[in-house]
Design a protein around this motif. Sequence first.
Motif, PDB file in Angstrom:
ATOM      1  N   PHE A  50       0.456  -0.940  -0.190  1.00 51.64           N
ATOM      2  CA  PHE A  50       0.006   0.122   0.292  1.00 51.64           C
ATOM      3  C   PHE A  50       0.824   1.188  -0.008  1.00 51.64           C
ATOM      4  N   ALA A  51       1.695   0.852   0.886  1.00 50.97           N
ATOM      5  CA  ALA A  51       2.635   2.074   0.632  1.00 50.97           C
ATOM      6  C   ALA A  51       3.400   2.289  -0.091  1.00 50.97           C
ATOM      7  N   ARG A  52       3.866   1.936  -1.053  1.00 52.54           N
ATOM      8  CA  ARG A  52       4.923   1.996  -2.493  1.00 52.54           C
ATOM      9  C   ARG A  52       3.736   1.808  -3.835  1.00 52.54           C
ATOM     10  N   ASN A  53       2.798   1.218  -3.684  1.00 53.79           N
ATOM     11  CA  ASN A  53       1.960   1.527  -4.957  1.00 53.79           C
ATOM     12  C   ASN A  53      -0.055   2.388  -4.829  1.00 53.79           C
ATOM     13  N   GLY A  54      -0.240   2.640  -3.398  1.00 54.79           N
ATOM     14  CA  GLY A  54      -1.163   2.976  -3.357  1.00 54.79           C
ATOM     15  C   GLY A  54      -2.181   2.215  -2.956  1.00 54.79           C
ATOM     16  N   PHE A  55      -3.731   2.048  -2.760  1.00 57.62           N
ATOM     17  CA  PHE A  55      -4.698   1.207  -1.851  1.00 57.62           C
ATOM     18  C   PHE A  55      -5.063   0.401  -3.880  1.00 57.62           C
ATOM     19  N   HIS A  56      -5.015   1.257  -4.753  1.00 49.45           N
ATOM     20  CA  HIS A  56      -5.980   0.953  -5.597  1.00 49.45           C
ATOM     21  C   HIS A  56      -5.207   0.081  -6.536  1.00 49.45           C
ATOM     22  N   ALA A  57      -3.818   0.554  -6.867  1.00 48.54           N
ATOM     23  CA  ALA A  57      -2.441   0.410  -7.900  1.00 48.54           C
ATOM     24  C   ALA A  57      -2.647  -1.443  -6.952  1.00 48.54           C
ATOM     25  N   THR A  58      -2.840  -1.578  -5.823  1.00 46.75           N
ATOM     26  CA  THR A  58      -2.652  -2.625  -5.033  1.00 46.75           C
ATOM     27  C   THR A  58      -3.424  -3.855  -5.574  1.00 46.75           C
ATOM     28  N   GLY A  91      14.389   2.809   1.014  1.00 52.92           N
ATOM     29  CA  GLY A  91      15.644   3.643   0.628  1.00 52.92           C
ATOM     30  C   GLY A  91      14.748   3.699   2.730  1.00 52.92           C
ATOM     31  N   GLU A  92      13.418   4.578   1.931  1.00 56.44           N
ATOM     32  CA  GLU A  92      13.328   5.360   3.936  1.00 56.44           C
ATOM     33  C   GLU A  92      12.130   5.076   3.793  1.00 56.44           C
ATOM     34  N   PRO A  93      11.690   5.448   5.462  1.00 61.99           N
ATOM     35  CA  PRO A  93      10.255   4.761   5.871  1.00 61.99           C
ATOM     36  C   PRO A  93       9.410   4.600   5.359  1.00 61.99           C
ATOM     37  N   ALA A  94       8.206   3.148   5.674  1.00 67.54           N
ATOM     38  CA  ALA A  94       6.895   3.009   4.404  1.00 67.54           C
ATOM     39  C   ALA A  94       6.299   3.958   5.558  1.00 67.54           C
ATOM     40  N   PHE A  95       6.258   3.467   6.724  1.00 68.25           N
ATOM     41  CA  PHE A  95       4.826   4.231   7.752  1.00 68.25           C
ATOM     42  C   PHE A  95       4.227   5.450   7.201  1.00 68.25           C
ATOM     43  N   PRO A  96       5.303   6.538   7.261  1.00 65.01           N
ATOM     44  CA  PRO A  96       4.533   7.648   6.922  1.00 65.01           C
ATOM     45  C   PRO A  96       4.184   7.832   5.441  1.00 65.01           C
ATOM     46  N   ARG A  97       4.595   7.486   4.548  1.00 63.29           N
ATOM     47  CA  ARG A  97       3.638   6.993   3.302  1.00 63.29           C
ATOM     48  C   ARG A  97       2.286   6.070   2.956  1.00 63.29           C
ATOM     49  N   LEU A  98       2.167   5.286   4.055  1.00 63.34           N
ATOM     50  CA  LEU A  98       0.867   4.592   4.693  1.00 63.34           C
ATOM     51  C   LEU A  98      -0.161   5.053   5.143  1.00 63.34           C
ATOM     52  N   ILE A  99       0.831   6.147   5.741  1.00 65.84           N
ATOM     53  CA  ILE A  99      -0.415   7.238   6.050  1.00 65.84           C
ATOM     54  C   ILE A  99      -1.558   8.309   5.550  1.00 65.84           C
ATOM     55  N   VAL A 100      -0.257   8.380   4.812  1.00 68.00           N
ATOM     56  CA  VAL A 100      -0.760   9.290   3.914  1.00 68.00           C
ATOM     57  C   VAL A 100      -1.807   8.305   3.002  1.00 68.00           C
ATOM     58  N   GLN A 101      -1.403   7.862   2.502  1.00 66.03           N
ATOM     59  CA  GLN A 101      -2.086   6.943   1.345  1.00 66.03           C
ATOM     60  C   GLN A 101      -3.826   7.046   2.446  1.00 66.03           C
ATOM     61  N   VAL A 102      -3.805   6.072   3.369  1.00 71.84           N
ATOM     62  CA  VAL A 102      -4.589   5.801   4.040  1.00 71.84           C
ATOM     63  C   VAL A 102      -6.304   7.163   4.438  1.00 71.84           C
ATOM     64  N   TRP A 103      -5.024   8.386   4.867  1.00 67.74           N
ATOM     65  CA  TRP A 103      -5.697   9.536   4.538  1.00 67.74           C
ATOM     66  C   TRP A 103      -6.925   9.528   3.217  1.00 67.74           C
TER      67      TRP A 103
END
Length: 209
Positions: free
Chosen positions: A24-32, A108-120
Amino acid sequence: MARVSQAHLDARRRQILDGAALCFARNGFHATSMQDVLKEADLSAGAVYRYFAGKEDLIAAIVGEVLGEVREAFEEAAKQSPPQPPDLLVGSVLSRTLAARASLTVDGEPAFPRLIVQVWAETLRSPELAITLRDGYAAVAEAWVRVVEAYQAAGMMRADLPPEHVARTMIAAVQGFVAQQPLLGPAPVEVLQNGLRALMSMSAPRDEA
């Protein structure tokens, strides 16, 4: 047939959630796709569907887990008399949350912040996820309200301001700090702590003679 231990079941569930979070963090929810999750987790469809019915269940589980950890941390803090000051408390809870997911990285960067943005972003499309997130944040806010009330009772904070307003502001500060990272780059939690300390140190300007 040998009985599967609870530890094994918990580890398998963790494996699935971590794999889904990376996707989800890498590609977004819909593209996964669920196939992407199976590949990332290195598990069969049967193994994954034993725990989760689909992507919606996965994202709801990830959100519920994170917010549950945060709520428990603030509830525990509210039991202290008095609790740690806001800068130390927020830094402690956020550091713990990030550290628990430090092994999950994207480019190479933390996935968690990207995941949070995707969730919102996904809450704008999914009413069910919006409810999950709203309920989770409401529970975190309730825990923060108790912390603020403890500050006020100890004389550490003005008592004439609604605790609910302070709680919402502190949550917004943490959300904003996390959301900045995919755009501005990773920053240590000390940045947020220093900013809070500076704001906490302000005093009303003296009237000029």
